[in-house]
Each structure stands twice: as structure tokens, then as C-alpha cells.
Write an enzyme that holds these catalytic residues in place. Sequence first.
Site, PDB file in Angstrom:
ATOM      1  CD  GLU A  70      -3.469  -0.383   1.703  1.00  0.00           C
ATOM      2  OE1 GLU A  70      -3.606   0.814   2.041  1.00  0.00           O
ATOM      3  OE2 GLU A  70      -4.280  -1.277   1.995  1.00  0.00           O
ATOM      4  CE1 TYR A 108      -5.154   3.114  -3.080  1.00  0.00           C
ATOM      5  CE2 TYR A 108      -5.459   0.811  -3.697  1.00  0.00           C
ATOM      6  CZ  TYR A 108      -4.963   1.770  -2.830  1.00  0.00           C
ATOM      7  OH  TYR A 108      -4.283   1.381  -1.708  1.00  0.00           O
ATOM      8  CD  GLU A 110      -2.336  -1.095  -2.663  1.00  0.00           C
ATOM      9  OE1 GLU A 110      -1.535  -2.037  -2.410  1.00  0.00           O
ATOM     10  OE2 GLU A 110      -3.484  -1.039  -2.191  1.00  0.00           O
ATOM     11  CG  HIS A 161      -2.440  -5.387  -0.553  1.00  0.00           C
ATOM     12  ND1 HIS A 161      -2.725  -4.063  -0.814  1.00  0.00           N
ATOM     13  CD2 HIS A 161      -3.369  -5.799   0.366  1.00  0.00           C
ATOM     14  CE1 HIS A 161      -3.762  -3.691  -0.090  1.00  0.00           C
ATOM     15  NE2 HIS A 161      -4.166  -4.721   0.629  1.00  0.00           N
ATOM     16  CG  ASP A 195      -3.542  -7.303   3.769  1.00  0.00           C
ATOM     17  OD1 ASP A 195      -4.181  -8.297   4.183  1.00  0.00           O
ATOM     18  OD2 ASP A 195      -4.054  -6.181   3.627  1.00  0.00           O
ATOM     19  CG  ASP A 240      -1.350  -8.558   7.499  1.00  0.00           C
ATOM     20  OD1 ASP A 240      -0.988  -7.827   6.569  1.00  0.00           O
ATOM     21  OD2 ASP A 240      -2.301  -8.271   8.267  1.00  0.00           O
ATOM     22  CG  HIS A 278      -3.093  -4.592   7.936  1.00  0.00           C
ATOM     23  ND1 HIS A 278      -3.431  -5.871   7.576  1.00  0.00           N
ATOM     24  CD2 HIS A 278      -3.997  -3.781   7.332  1.00  0.00           C
ATOM     25  CE1 HIS A 278      -4.480  -5.845   6.784  1.00  0.00           C
ATOM     26  NE2 HIS A 278      -4.849  -4.587   6.623  1.00  0.00           N
TER      27      HIS A 278
END
Length: 313
Positions: A70, A108, A110, A161, A195, A240, A278
Amino acid sequence: MWESPRGVRLPVAMLRPAVLLLLLLTRGMEAFRVCAFNTQRLTLVKVAQVEVMDTLVRIVARCDIMVLQEVVDPSDRAVALLLRELNRFDGSGPYSSLSSQLLGRSTYMEKYVYIYRSHRTQVLDSYVYHDQDDLFAREPFVAHFSLPSKVLPSLVLVPLHSTPKDVEKELTALYDVFLDASQHWQSKDVILLGDFNADCASLAKKRLSKLLLRTEPGFRWVIADGEDTTVRASTHCTYDRIILHGERCQNLVQSAAAFDFATNFQLTEEEALKISDHYPVEVELNQAARSIQPLSLAALLLSLLPPELARVA
């Protein structure tokens, strides 16, 4: 002169071979820690907050290799600032980084970012997995690292992720990423981590148990089911994960857990949530096989004494 607990006295010179042998046996026994951390939308604005940066530095400095997820800063300035502060922190560096491009299906996006101690490990190679069927929202950024170990000189890391709505599909496809990376570098020693959203409403335990990464032999999930990797007191989910493959890799496991930075750094829940929702997960690898245990100093000294003195001691 040196005197044993039972009164045997020896010249110090006679101790030197034992001490040298002890140093040789224990050299390289320091653990190597690999971690993964969902940093919850890491941006330049976020790391510019002093309290956030201070905590992030202390978290990342625990690890020899940390995989951040992220990271949403397109400029790379957030990671550059984090590296600068890490290298100023405690002398355990120097630290370097390896970043993927921005990954995602929409506006969006990452990045996966590896931060590592460059005097202990180096990137040998890396690639973004070719996701021809568009199975991943953020395809894994796979990397091959050197390790300071004669037992395990290199290790492949496969971070993911996952997106909560497609957890089962992505974790099923992650098995193919493992096969691809293992074949690419001809290595069976692989760690899959990140994650995974592999719990609670995102993935029922019954569906989890049927994943290939669960049913195929050779995989070891070292973050136990039921361990809470979330910061909020209102949630208790093992999102995670860390999965190990390879006999050499698995034989070197010393410990694995989520790192509760809120408790360890005495933060309130509100303060901890400014860092992330997290906890990082981590695994420690011992650089020498666990089956080879160093002798105690006393045992070494006794082994070097003449038989008649050893019996007295």
C-alpha cells in the site's frame, strides 16, 4: 589462571583454543528477519508526520528485508525520506530499496517496496509477475535475494496484497506465481508473504483449507490461524501471512509472529492507527541449521581438557 566452578585451575593460554572454537561455531548464528507490512496508504504527507516517521523507522529497522504494501506515492519521495531517516537511525544500515511500478486496475494504484540492509543482503534479480489472465488486482513483484548464510545462500520472496473481494481467486493463482518464480530461478526456497486478507469475512476457514497452498505438500504457514494481525481492538483477523517453501528454508525458522507495535511502543489505538490498521508479520531465519547446536563454553572447555582433569571438573 582460570578456575572452574569445581576448583580446577588452568593457565589462560589453555582456554584460547576453546574460545576460538566457540567463536567459530557461533559465528553467523545471528537471525535474519524477513517482514511484510501493509502500511495503509503510505504517502509523502503521511511520512512527513514526525510521530508516524519515528514509529515507521523503528518498525522497519527490526527487519533485514521488509516488504511494504500500500505504498501509493507516485513520486517515490516517501520511500526516499523513509530511507534517509532509517540510515540516520541506529547504525544498523545502510538501507537500500527496490520498488515496483504502480500496480492496479483503476485510478487507485499501489507499489510493492522492498527495504533491505544492503550490507547483509543484495537483490540478485526481480520481476513483476506476468498476469496474462488479469487474476490479480496487484500482481506480485517477485525478488531474488542473497543471504549471509552458507546453508541458504539465496531466497525468493513473493509478496501479495490481495483485494478482499477476490481473495480465494488470487490465493489460488498465487500457487502459479510460486511455480513460475521457483522455475525462473531454479529455487525451491521461497517465502510468500503479505496482506492476503486470508481470514474473517474475506475468506472462510473452509475455503482457506482447500487452497493449493494448503493442500499441496511442502508449504508451511508460519503465522498461525487465529493470530490477530489487525490493530483495531474491534477486529481479530489473521489477514497477514507468511508461507515458507523449501526444506532448507523451513529448517532455519527460528520464530514467526505478528509484531504488535502498539503494545511494544506503548501507543494508544488511535496513535497506532495513524501508522496502519495492520501489524507487520515477520519470520526469523537462523543462519545455521537448527540441528547443529553450539556447545556451551563449559562443554567446550571440558572437551579440551586432559581426561584426568575433565573427570575432576
